[in-house]
Design a protein around this motif. Sequence first.
Motif, PDB file in Angstrom:
ATOM      1  N   GLY A   1       0.929  14.032  23.198  1.00  0.00           N
ATOM      2  CA  GLY A   1       2.117  14.323  22.084  1.00  0.00           C
ATOM      3  C   GLY A   1       3.324  14.245  22.648  1.00  0.00           C
ATOM      4  N   VAL A   2       4.253  14.936  21.607  1.00  0.00           N
ATOM      5  CA  VAL A   2       5.672  14.718  22.229  1.00  0.00           C
ATOM      6  C   VAL A   2       5.980  15.959  21.682  1.00  0.00           C
ATOM      7  N   ALA A   3       7.148  16.575  22.397  1.00  0.00           N
ATOM      8  CA  ALA A   3       7.751  18.100  22.068  1.00  0.00           C
ATOM      9  C   ALA A   3       8.422  17.738  20.701  1.00  0.00           C
ATOM     10  N   PRO A   4       8.465  18.767  19.871  1.00  0.00           N
ATOM     11  CA  PRO A   4       9.170  18.799  18.418  1.00  0.00           C
ATOM     12  C   PRO A   4      10.456  18.555  18.493  1.00  0.00           C
TER      13      PRO A   4
ATOM     14  N   THR B   1      -2.109   6.439  15.346  1.00  0.00           N
ATOM     15  CA  THR B   1      -2.443   7.672  15.939  1.00  0.00           C
ATOM     16  C   THR B   1      -2.977   7.810  17.135  1.00  0.00           C
ATOM     17  N   ASP B   2      -2.559   8.668  18.280  1.00  0.00           N
ATOM     18  CA  ASP B   2      -3.237   8.450  19.440  1.00  0.00           C
ATOM     19  C   ASP B   2      -3.501   9.981  19.613  1.00  0.00           C
TER      20      ASP B   2
ATOM     21  N   GLY C   1      12.588  -2.917   4.032  1.00  0.00           N
ATOM     22  CA  GLY C   1      13.210  -1.813   3.124  1.00  0.00           C
ATOM     23  C   GLY C   1      12.326  -0.544   3.183  1.00  0.00           C
ATOM     24  N   GLY C   2      11.752  -0.415   4.501  1.00  0.00           N
ATOM     25  CA  GLY C   2      10.813   0.791   4.455  1.00  0.00           C
ATOM     26  C   GLY C   2      11.215   1.789   5.719  1.00  0.00           C
ATOM     27  N   THR C   3      10.562   2.632   6.198  1.00  0.00           N
ATOM     28  CA  THR C   3      10.872   3.502   6.972  1.00  0.00           C
ATOM     29  C   THR C   3       9.881   3.695   8.229  1.00  0.00           C
ATOM     30  N   ALA C   4      10.274   4.493   9.185  1.00  0.00           N
ATOM     31  CA  ALA C   4       9.334   4.846  10.280  1.00  0.00           C
ATOM     32  C   ALA C   4       9.713   6.110  10.555  1.00  0.00           C
ATOM     33  N   VAL C   5       8.478   6.983  10.853  1.00  0.00           N
ATOM     34  CA  VAL C   5       8.713   8.393  11.085  1.00  0.00           C
ATOM     35  C   VAL C   5       7.511   8.746  11.978  1.00  0.00           C
ATOM     36  N   ALA C   6       7.876   9.723  12.858  1.00  0.00           N
ATOM     37  CA  ALA C   6       6.879  10.077  13.796  1.00  0.00           C
ATOM     38  C   ALA C   6       6.522  11.629  13.543  1.00  0.00           C
ATOM     39  N   GLU C   7       5.057  12.108  13.738  1.00  0.00           N
ATOM     40  CA  GLU C   7       4.861  13.460  13.460  1.00  0.00           C
ATOM     41  C   GLU C   7       3.860  13.775  14.592  1.00  0.00           C
ATOM     42  N   PRO C   8       3.505  15.142  14.745  1.00  0.00           N
ATOM     43  CA  PRO C   8       2.316  15.457  15.639  1.00  0.00           C
ATOM     44  C   PRO C   8       1.131  15.176  14.766  1.00  0.00           C
ATOM     45  N   ALA C   9       0.071  14.590  15.723  1.00  0.00           N
ATOM     46  CA  ALA C   9      -1.302  14.368  15.125  1.00  0.00           C
ATOM     47  C   ALA C   9      -1.964  15.617  15.615  1.00  0.00           C
ATOM     48  N   GLN C  10      -3.104  15.858  14.675  1.00  0.00           N
ATOM     49  CA  GLN C  10      -3.779  16.898  14.785  1.00  0.00           C
ATOM     50  C   GLN C  10      -5.125  16.463  15.520  1.00  0.00           C
TER      51      GLN C  10
END
Length: 185
Positions: free
Chosen positions: A120-123, A115-116, A160-169
């Motif tokens: 951020g990144v636009a939705p 987390t940084d 066998g896993g996943t990687a996702v990104a989401e906005p941090a608060q």
Amino acid sequence: RFTQKIVSSVGRLQGLVEGLLALASLESAQDVRREPGALHIAAREVAEEFAARCKAAGVTLKLKLEAADGGAADPVQARRLVQNLIDNALAHAAGATRIHLATVSGQKGIELRVTDDGAGVAPVDLPRLFDRFYRTDKSRRAGGSGLGLSIVRQVAELHGGTAVAEPAQPRGLRVIVTFPAGPAA
């Protein structure tokens, strides 16, 4: 001046070639050699390697490694994954003052969260962040090839896993890589 431009261009080209070779290697890989604790070991070592770069950028890098088994993973791929995550946060989190790297044990396995507190990144960009060569409009100015997070996704999928990104608060970006619980080698 021209020599500096040539050296800079060669450096960018070298990074691109190395990224493409890493992706090709990951795509052709059949198995991973999981070692207990490899994810935590990689996180500590890579954080130490990035310490000077973080300090120079005015960014605090904090580790909070709480996953019970230390993350069973392929040691080489775990290092590659953590390197790309920290490098991506440093390069593209405009205005960031901290990067927080944590592991937790969850129902689906081990989660590595980076987390940084940058811009951020636009939705609209979130679903494509892991696509090969994709760069947001902001990251185009920062350079890079758009391969770092694609490599992260490939390493996660190889395990066998996943990687996702989401906005941090309240602001920033969080990348979550999940490694399913599995047998260690």
